[in-house]
Design an enzyme around this catalytic site. Structure first.
Site, PDB file in Angstrom:
ATOM      1  N   CYS A 104      -3.131   0.100 -19.099  1.00  0.00           N
ATOM      2  CA  CYS A 104      -4.466  -0.073 -19.710  1.00  0.00           C
ATOM      3  C   CYS A 104      -4.797   1.097 -20.485  1.00  0.00           C
ATOM      4  CB  CYS A 104      -5.183  -0.666 -19.395  1.00  0.00           C
ATOM      5  SG  CYS A 104      -5.449  -0.334 -17.611  1.00  0.00           S
ATOM      6  N   HIS A 117      -4.707   0.748  -8.489  1.00  0.00           N
ATOM      7  CA  HIS A 117      -4.287   0.279  -7.619  1.00  0.00           C
ATOM      8  C   HIS A 117      -2.465   0.435  -7.555  1.00  0.00           C
ATOM      9  CE1 HIS A 117      -8.136  -2.425  -7.570  1.00  0.00           C
ATOM     10  NE2 HIS A 117      -7.991  -1.382  -6.495  1.00  0.00           N
ATOM     11  N   HIS A 172     -13.161   1.291 -13.136  1.00  0.00           N
ATOM     12  CA  HIS A 172     -13.155  -0.288 -12.602  1.00  0.00           C
ATOM     13  C   HIS A 172     -14.974   0.212 -12.862  1.00  0.00           C
ATOM     14  CE1 HIS A 172     -10.145  -0.068 -10.408  1.00  0.00           C
ATOM     15  NE2 HIS A 172      -9.524  -0.917 -10.119  1.00  0.00           N
ATOM     16  N   GLU A 219     -14.505  -3.857  -9.693  1.00  0.00           N
ATOM     17  CA  GLU A 219     -14.897  -4.175 -10.775  1.00  0.00           C
ATOM     18  C   GLU A 219     -16.575  -5.083 -11.010  1.00  0.00           C
ATOM     19  OE1 GLU A 219     -15.292  -6.469 -15.063  1.00  0.00           O
ATOM     20  OE2 GLU A 219     -13.012  -5.580 -14.756  1.00  0.00           O
ATOM     21  N   THR A 235     -13.620  -8.646 -16.067  1.00  0.00           N
ATOM     22  CA  THR A 235     -12.495  -8.262 -17.459  1.00  0.00           C
ATOM     23  C   THR A 235     -11.675  -8.872 -17.919  1.00  0.00           C
ATOM     24  OG1 THR A 235     -12.718  -5.714 -17.092  1.00  0.00           O
ATOM     25  CG2 THR A 235     -14.742  -6.592 -18.255  1.00  0.00           C
ATOM     26  N   SER A 290      -4.652  -7.250  -8.298  1.00  0.00           N
ATOM     27  CA  SER A 290      -5.581  -8.295  -8.836  1.00  0.00           C
ATOM     28  C   SER A 290      -4.169  -8.398 -10.608  1.00  0.00           C
ATOM     29  CB  SER A 290      -6.728  -8.379  -8.848  1.00  0.00           C
ATOM     30  OG  SER A 290      -7.867  -8.428  -7.824  1.00  0.00           O
ATOM     31  N   SER A 327      -1.972  -1.227 -13.802  1.00  0.00           N
ATOM     32  CA  SER A 327      -1.813  -0.177 -12.907  1.00  0.00           C
ATOM     33  C   SER A 327      -0.253  -0.066 -12.658  1.00  0.00           C
ATOM     34  CB  SER A 327      -2.816  -0.474 -11.808  1.00  0.00           C
ATOM     35  OG  SER A 327      -2.391  -1.832 -11.165  1.00  0.00           O
TER      36      SER A 327
END
Length: 292
Positions: free
Chosen positions: A12, A40, A74, A136, A172, A231, A274
């Site tokens: 992203c 990550h 983050h 984050e 987010t 995640s 990621s």
């Protein structure tokens, strides 16, 4: 066999920005510290380590002096910046703009609550829908002096006083459906006078679920590439499995099993926010070599 890489998968904006800043400093200085894994994904972390990026923990930051440290996308709590100032550390701040804006919103809400409390009023509870311990989320909670309540699911709402006012924000990278469930559950139980919730989910991340489901459903076999710590990767992989049971999670080409591909005509390769493009390309190249 036709192999396709999902054009909507991969880093992203926040991760792209953090890695760009790291590479710029590594190119000029040759070495740099990063507080926590820059992304990550173990393969990308290792690539940057070879270029001179050293990952450190918060404990190690406490004992570091007169160095350059990159803060990843983050974000970090105010306490981290205080340590950096105290230790003469140059901060290279790569906090994602979306995360930074959310931090400021939560800080403003907390400060207003503190002013209300000082005037004899009852400040609203600040609730963050997110993963406990996520980098984050730690940064967001830090904006409230550690007082925000983090909820991962409906069960966690037992920590909330529903007779008091509530302000709800979201990490987010959480799912829109998950946030909607939390909002609906709070509305059922709420007995106060003010409940406000804010959709603070990054749309670049949120829009990927529908796209990745469409991609997964258009291939016989799907190889979802992401790190074990991601995640976002866990959520997106679950979406792939939902529409295509022949979806497999791998962290790199070495985890690929040939029996997954026997007799298959179309293979789709996708990943998390990621996941670097070069790693998805490496998986495709591995398949092509094996088929020769």
């Amino acid at each position: 066999m036709r192999i396709s890489i999902d054009p909507d998968s991969g880093f992203c904006f926040g991760v792209v920005n953090a890695i760009r800043k790291a590479e710029e400093r590594l190119g000029s200085d040759g070495s740099l510290f990063c507080l926590g894994d820059i992304v990550h994904n173990a393969a990308e972390v290792e690539r940057l380590r070879r270029e001179g990026l050293t990952t450190i923990t918060h404990s190690e930051l406490e004992n570091l002096h007169d160095a350059r440290v990159l803060l990843r996308a983050h974000g970090e709590p105010p306490a981290t910046y205080a340590v950096a100032r105290r230790n003469g550390i140059e901060v290279i701040d790569a906090t994602c703009p979306v995360v930074l804006q959310l931090q400021r919103r939560i800080k403003k809400a907390y400060d207003e609550g503190e002013a209300l409390c000082a005037a004899g009023g009852d400040p609203p509870q600040i609730i963050i829908y997110g993963k406990v311990g996520h980098a984050e989320v730690n940064g967001l909670v830090g904006q409230t002096n550690g007082e925000a309540i983090v909820v991962q699911n409906a069960e966690d709402l037992e920590k909330v006083d529903f007779s008091r006012d509530i302000l709800l924000y979201s990490q987010t990278t959480k799912s829109l459906s998950g946030l909607a469930e939390i909002v609906a559950e709070i509305k059922k139980r709420f007995r106060g006078s003010r409940f406000e919730w804010y959709d603070t989910i990054c749309r670049q991340v949120a829009s990927r679920m529908d796209k990745i489901k469409a991609f997964a459903s258009s291939h016989e076999v799907v190889l979802f590439v992401s790190g074990a710590k991601s995640s976002n990767g866990k959520v997106l992989y679950a979406g792939c499995r939902e529409v295509n049971p022949r979806s497999y999670h791998i962290s790199g080409p070495e985890e690929l099993k040939q029996e997954w591909l026997d007799g298959v005509e179309t293979v789709g390769i996708c990943g998390a926010t990621s996941t670097p493009l070069w790693l998805m390309q490496a998986v495709a190249e591995h398949i092509e070599k094996s088929a020769r």
